[in-house]
Design a protein around this motif. Structure first.
Motif, PDB file in Angstrom:
ATOM      1  N   LEU A  15       0.785  -1.291  -0.032  1.00 52.11           N
ATOM      2  CA  LEU A  15       0.149   0.127  -0.330  1.00 52.11           C
ATOM      3  C   LEU A  15       0.843   1.033   0.073  1.00 52.11           C
ATOM      4  CD1 LEU A  15      -2.863   1.145   0.042  1.00 52.11           C
ATOM      5  CD2 LEU A  15      -2.273   0.797   2.669  1.00 52.11           C
ATOM      6  N   LEU A  16       0.985   1.728  -0.877  1.00 52.30           N
ATOM      7  CA  LEU A  16       2.063   3.037  -1.487  1.00 52.30           C
ATOM      8  C   LEU A  16       1.372   4.276  -0.552  1.00 52.30           C
ATOM      9  CD1 LEU A  16       3.658   1.836  -4.969  1.00 52.30           C
ATOM     10  CD2 LEU A  16       3.995   1.136  -2.453  1.00 52.30           C
ATOM     11  N   LEU A  29      -2.859   8.122   0.875  1.00 56.46           N
ATOM     12  CA  LEU A  29      -2.914   7.045  -0.094  1.00 56.46           C
ATOM     13  C   LEU A  29      -2.733   7.248  -1.386  1.00 56.46           C
ATOM     14  CD1 LEU A  29      -4.078   5.708   2.492  1.00 56.46           C
ATOM     15  CD2 LEU A  29      -5.177   3.723   1.622  1.00 56.46           C
ATOM     16  N   ALA A  30      -2.196   6.774  -2.307  1.00 57.75           N
ATOM     17  CA  ALA A  30      -1.882   6.305  -3.866  1.00 57.75           C
ATOM     18  C   ALA A  30      -2.209   5.379  -4.183  1.00 57.75           C
ATOM     19  CB  ALA A  30       0.008   6.629  -3.883  1.00 57.75           C
ATOM     20  N   GLU A  31      -1.631   4.475  -4.292  1.00 60.86           N
ATOM     21  CA  GLU A  31      -2.410   2.847  -4.765  1.00 60.86           C
ATOM     22  C   GLU A  31      -1.594   1.871  -4.819  1.00 60.86           C
ATOM     23  OE1 GLU A  31      -1.852   3.439  -9.558  1.00 60.86           O
ATOM     24  OE2 GLU A  31       0.888   3.727  -8.372  1.00 60.86           O
ATOM     25  N   SER A  32      -1.863   0.405  -4.503  1.00 54.65           N
ATOM     26  CA  SER A  32      -1.167  -0.716  -4.524  1.00 54.65           C
ATOM     27  C   SER A  32      -0.454  -0.796  -5.300  1.00 54.65           C
ATOM     28  CB  SER A  32      -1.749  -1.779  -3.946  1.00 54.65           C
ATOM     29  OG  SER A  32      -1.945  -2.191  -5.630  1.00 54.65           O
ATOM     30  N   ALA A  33       0.254  -1.867  -5.439  1.00 56.93           N
ATOM     31  CA  ALA A  33       1.258  -2.379  -6.615  1.00 56.93           C
ATOM     32  C   ALA A  33       0.711  -2.434  -7.956  1.00 56.93           C
ATOM     33  CB  ALA A  33       3.087  -2.721  -5.702  1.00 56.93           C
ATOM     34  N   ILE A  34      -0.120  -3.017  -7.839  1.00 57.55           N
ATOM     35  CA  ILE A  34      -0.689  -3.996  -8.766  1.00 57.55           C
ATOM     36  C   ILE A  34      -2.094  -3.129  -9.259  1.00 57.55           C
ATOM     37  CG2 ILE A  34       0.717  -6.071  -8.545  1.00 57.55           C
ATOM     38  CD1 ILE A  34      -1.826  -7.440  -7.816  1.00 57.55           C
ATOM     39  N   ALA A  35      -3.037  -3.029  -8.395  1.00 57.73           N
ATOM     40  CA  ALA A  35      -4.032  -2.869  -8.100  1.00 57.73           C
ATOM     41  C   ALA A  35      -4.223  -0.367  -8.088  1.00 57.73           C
ATOM     42  CB  ALA A  35      -4.867  -3.304  -7.126  1.00 57.73           C
ATOM     43  N   THR A  36      -6.004  -0.168  -8.145  1.00 56.10           N
ATOM     44  CA  THR A  36      -6.182   0.495  -7.337  1.00 56.10           C
ATOM     45  C   THR A  36      -6.496   0.420  -6.560  1.00 56.10           C
ATOM     46  OG1 THR A  36      -7.239   2.220  -9.600  1.00 56.10           O
ATOM     47  CG2 THR A  36      -8.333   2.625  -7.192  1.00 56.10           C
ATOM     48  N   VAL A  37      -6.860   1.188  -5.212  1.00 55.70           N
ATOM     49  CA  VAL A  37      -7.536   0.769  -3.640  1.00 55.70           C
ATOM     50  C   VAL A  37      -8.798   1.882  -3.535  1.00 55.70           C
ATOM     51  CG1 VAL A  37      -5.339   0.034  -3.373  1.00 55.70           C
ATOM     52  CG2 VAL A  37      -5.309   2.668  -2.992  1.00 55.70           C
ATOM     53  N   ALA A  38      -9.502   2.145  -2.597  1.00 53.85           N
ATOM     54  CA  ALA A  38     -10.343   2.744  -2.294  1.00 53.85           C
ATOM     55  C   ALA A  38     -11.134   2.135  -0.920  1.00 53.85           C
ATOM     56  CB  ALA A  38     -11.508   1.899  -3.279  1.00 53.85           C
ATOM     57  N   LEU A  39     -11.645   2.764  -0.248  1.00 55.66           N
ATOM     58  CA  LEU A  39     -12.319   3.008   1.457  1.00 55.66           C
ATOM     59  C   LEU A  39     -13.410   2.870   1.238  1.00 55.66           C
ATOM     60  CD1 LEU A  39     -11.351   2.274   4.282  1.00 55.66           C
ATOM     61  CD2 LEU A  39     -11.352   4.782   4.187  1.00 55.66           C
ATOM     62  N   THR A  41      -6.333   8.479   4.172  1.00 60.00           N
ATOM     63  CA  THR A  41      -4.955   8.639   4.993  1.00 60.00           C
ATOM     64  C   THR A  41      -5.014   7.161   5.868  1.00 60.00           C
ATOM     65  OG1 THR A  41      -6.099   9.461   7.077  1.00 60.00           O
ATOM     66  CG2 THR A  41      -5.104  10.652   5.956  1.00 60.00           C
ATOM     67  N   LEU A  42      -3.908   6.764   6.063  1.00 60.11           N
ATOM     68  CA  LEU A  42      -4.350   5.361   7.197  1.00 60.11           C
ATOM     69  C   LEU A  42      -4.811   5.036   8.653  1.00 60.11           C
ATOM     70  CD1 LEU A  42      -0.225   4.291   7.205  1.00 60.11           C
ATOM     71  CD2 LEU A  42      -2.362   3.400   5.882  1.00 60.11           C
ATOM     72  N   GLU A  43      -5.142   6.720   8.892  1.00 61.41           N
ATOM     73  CA  GLU A  43      -6.461   6.757  10.210  1.00 61.41           C
ATOM     74  C   GLU A  43      -7.104   6.203   9.474  1.00 61.41           C
ATOM     75  OE1 GLU A  43      -3.180   8.617   9.204  1.00 61.41           O
ATOM     76  OE2 GLU A  43      -2.016   7.858  11.633  1.00 61.41           O
TER      77      GLU A  43
END
Length: 234
Positions: free
Chosen positions: A151-152, A159-169, A210-212
């Motif tokens: 998780l970059l 948050l930016a993205e993961s190494a291979i995917a889009t991330v979402a919350l 954010t991570l929080e």
């Protein structure tokens, strides 16, 4: 992040000695389901856009797309991953069929600084294959930590993205995605996400995460090959 890897990447610094634009190769990957490539035209447009970002306009790419369709008909695969790389200097569209990957469960994400620092001002970062050869190193570090993916984080901690995917919350009835700047423009986000969110009754928002923030919701990853799948922090 290990001390050795942090020394190479630095805390939000560019990989030493790497010209992120040298050897840039527009690329994409898509699933083949029931013998048919999903959203092939959108993925060919993605390659064309990557070439345009490099100041190139491969007029032969439309003909190559036709040859690719005929090749797929001859090598019909019920379920497969189709990986495409556009080698502009060779006038070559490289195509490979591989087994279709599945997301692990649980899918653990190891938070770490983005190895290229802040790519948000770089317009090439939107194009897959044009932001430098950092992904294998990042994945190796995530695996070393016992995670499936990284998780970059941007230098400001969002948050930016993961190494291979889009991330979402997912929070309540909303699915929040990071702003588009600096991360690869996902074909799945454009073509498939509206259906996925409609099926789940989510409203899509784009805002810094954010991570929080992640403690108050469910993390998701999405890409063209694996679809939409849940993730957790390591």
């Amino acid at each position: 992040m290990s001390p050795a890897l942090r020394a190479e990447f630095g805390p939000g610094a560019t990989l030493s000695g790497v010209d992120v634009h040298a050897g840039a190769v527009p690329r994409t990957a898509l699933p083949v389901r029931h013998g048919s490539p999903l959203h092939l035209d959108a993925h060919m447009d993605r390659l064309q856009a990557g070439a345009g970002a490099l100041g190139r306009s491969p007029a032969w790419l439309d003909d190559a797309a036709g040859e690719l369709r005929r090749w797929l008909e001859r090598h019909a695969a019920p379920e497969a991953a189709l990986r495409l790389e556009l080698h502009l200097d060779l006038n070559l569209l490289d195509a490979r069929l591989e087994p279709l990957p599945q997301a692990a469960a649980p899918y653990r994400l190891a938070p770490m600084p983005h190895p290229m620092g802040d790519l948000r001002p770089d317009p090439l970062a939107l194009h897959k294959g044009l932001s430098g050869p950092w992904r294998p190193q990042v994945l190796s570090e995530a695996w070393r930590q016992g995670a499936e993916d990284a998780l970059l984080l941007w230098p400001d901690g969002t948050l930016a993205e993961s190494a291979i995917a889009t991330v979402a919350l997912e929070r309540g009835e909303s699915l929040i995605l990071p702003p588009v700047e600096g991360r690869v423009a996902s074909v799945a986000e454009r073509m498939d996400l509206p259906r996925w969110t409609g099926e789940r009754g989510w409203r899509v928002q784009r805002a810094p995460i954010t991570l929080e923030d992640c403690a108050g919701g469910q993390l998701w990853c999405l890409n063209a090959l694996r679809g939409l799948w849940p993730a957790t922090l390591l």
